[in-house]
Design an enzyme around this catalytic site. Structure first.
Site, PDB file in Angstrom:
ATOM      1  N   LYS A  30      18.960 -53.899   7.314  1.00 53.56           N
ATOM      2  CA  LYS A  30      17.983 -54.646   8.104  1.00 53.56           C
ATOM      3  C   LYS A  30      18.286 -56.138   8.082  1.00 53.56           C
ATOM      4  CE  LYS A  30      14.580 -56.084   6.017  1.00 53.56           C
ATOM      5  NZ  LYS A  30      14.152 -57.304   5.264  1.00 53.56           N
ATOM      6  N   LYS A  48      18.073 -66.910   3.107  1.00 53.55           N
ATOM      7  CA  LYS A  48      18.161 -65.527   2.643  1.00 53.55           C
ATOM      8  C   LYS A  48      19.127 -64.721   3.486  1.00 53.55           C
ATOM      9  CE  LYS A  48      17.517 -61.782   0.391  1.00 53.55           C
ATOM     10  NZ  LYS A  48      16.243 -61.091   0.183  1.00 53.55           N
ATOM     11  N   SER A  79      11.834 -60.570   3.214  1.00 58.31           N
ATOM     12  CA  SER A  79      13.025 -61.040   3.931  1.00 58.31           C
ATOM     13  C   SER A  79      12.891 -60.610   5.376  1.00 58.31           C
ATOM     14  CB  SER A  79      14.297 -60.446   3.318  1.00 58.31           C
ATOM     15  OG  SER A  79      14.460 -60.891   1.991  1.00 58.31           O
TER      16      SER A  79
END
Length: 294
Positions: free
Chosen positions: A238, A170, A95
């Site tokens: 993140k 995502k 990701s």
């Protein structure tokens, strides 16, 4: 198919195991001796570095923590591109930043390879059960070539669009999950502080419109104080950083995302980065001087 798999962590190891079970030849590069021996016993061919992996396989799969990790494995010294052969497919299931993804894809294609971004959702449980949701960005012909590999690792597999579309999806997924976790944490904290049993409140809510997978799984984690990582909070932080960075580029306001990111940052600052992302509740508990359970 001969497959390289780089990134055999909490998610990557069971995903690679499903590919082995499906009969594919698997290559990786591991420096940790005990893990290397374990993988060799399972049938994985261990190589010296990513370049050596790429030289042997038809498809290289990456499952790495962040954008700089993917950059280094692909383009660093002894990286994948050093050993890449024309026609090899690079499939990044990490990701990472959608903009960087498009740049990586162009560089791979310029070397004669093909690229697909295919990040996943479903956590460790989904990886173990081969039930991951996989969001893909690629040319249609590249997607069709790797679809049997994706079907060995997941259930809900969607080609969203061209390269980068998987990573965009995502990020959207992580926004929804983070805001759900924050909502569940606030609701259970309110219920507990007001004097109701949060376990019974959760049970009641599971029968109504507020029911969700997050309330079911992560609500129970908050009540049980069970924060062993299925998905590490630092990684979700993140992903929200990626969302907010993209929002700035797009001149877009994402206030709920910013709130969840700040709570996760508080948890990381207090040493909770390696806990499950349901531990976001601890930041709210700290501010309230009250725990959901106990």
């Amino acid at each position: 198919m001969k497959i390289g798999f780089i990134g055999l962590g909490i998610m990557g190891r069971p995903m690679a195991g499903h590919l082995l079970a499906a009969g594919h030849g698997l290559y990786s590069c591991i420096n940790r001796t005990p893990l290397a021996e374990e993988l060799q016993k399972a049938g994985v061919v261990t190589c010296s570095d990513p370049a050596a992996v790429a030289a042997e396989v038809e498809c290289v799969i990456l499952m790495l923590p962040d954008t700089p990790d993917v950059d280094h494995v692909l383009f660093g010294p002894d990286g994948v591109t050093t050993g890449l052969r024309p026609g090899t497919i690079v499939m990044d299931m990490s990701s990472i930043d959608p903009i960087a993804t498009r740049d990586f894809a162009k560089r791979i294609e310029d070397l004669g390879g093909a690229y697909i971004d295919a990040p996943v959702s479903g956590g460790e449980v989904g990886a173990r059960n081969a039930s991951l949701t996989i969001m893909c960005g690629a040319k249609a012909e590249t997607f069709e070539k790797v679809k049997p590999l994706l079907e060995a690792m997941g259930k809900n597999i969607t080609l969203v669009g061209n390269v980068g579309a998987g990573q965009i999806t995502k990020v959207a997924n992580q926004i929804i999950v983070a805001l759900n976790i924050e909502a569940v944490a606030e609701a259970l904290l309110f219920a507990s502080r007001a004097g109701a049993d949060p376990a019974r409140v959760r049970e009641a809510l599971m029968g109504g419109f507020a029911a969700s997978r997050v309330l079911e799984v992560h609500g129970q984690r908050m009540i049980d104080r069970s924060f062993a990582p299925g998905f590490r909070l630092s990684l979700h932080q993140k992903d929200l950083n990626l969302a907010l960075s993209g929002a700035r580029t797009l001149s877009l306001s994402l206030p709920g995302t910013a709130s969840a990111q700040q709570l996760m940052s508080s948890c990381v600052a207090n040493g909770g980065g390696d806990k499950d992302h349901s531990a976001l509740v601890e930041a709210l508990e700290l501010a309230a001087n009250h725990k959901v359970s106990g």
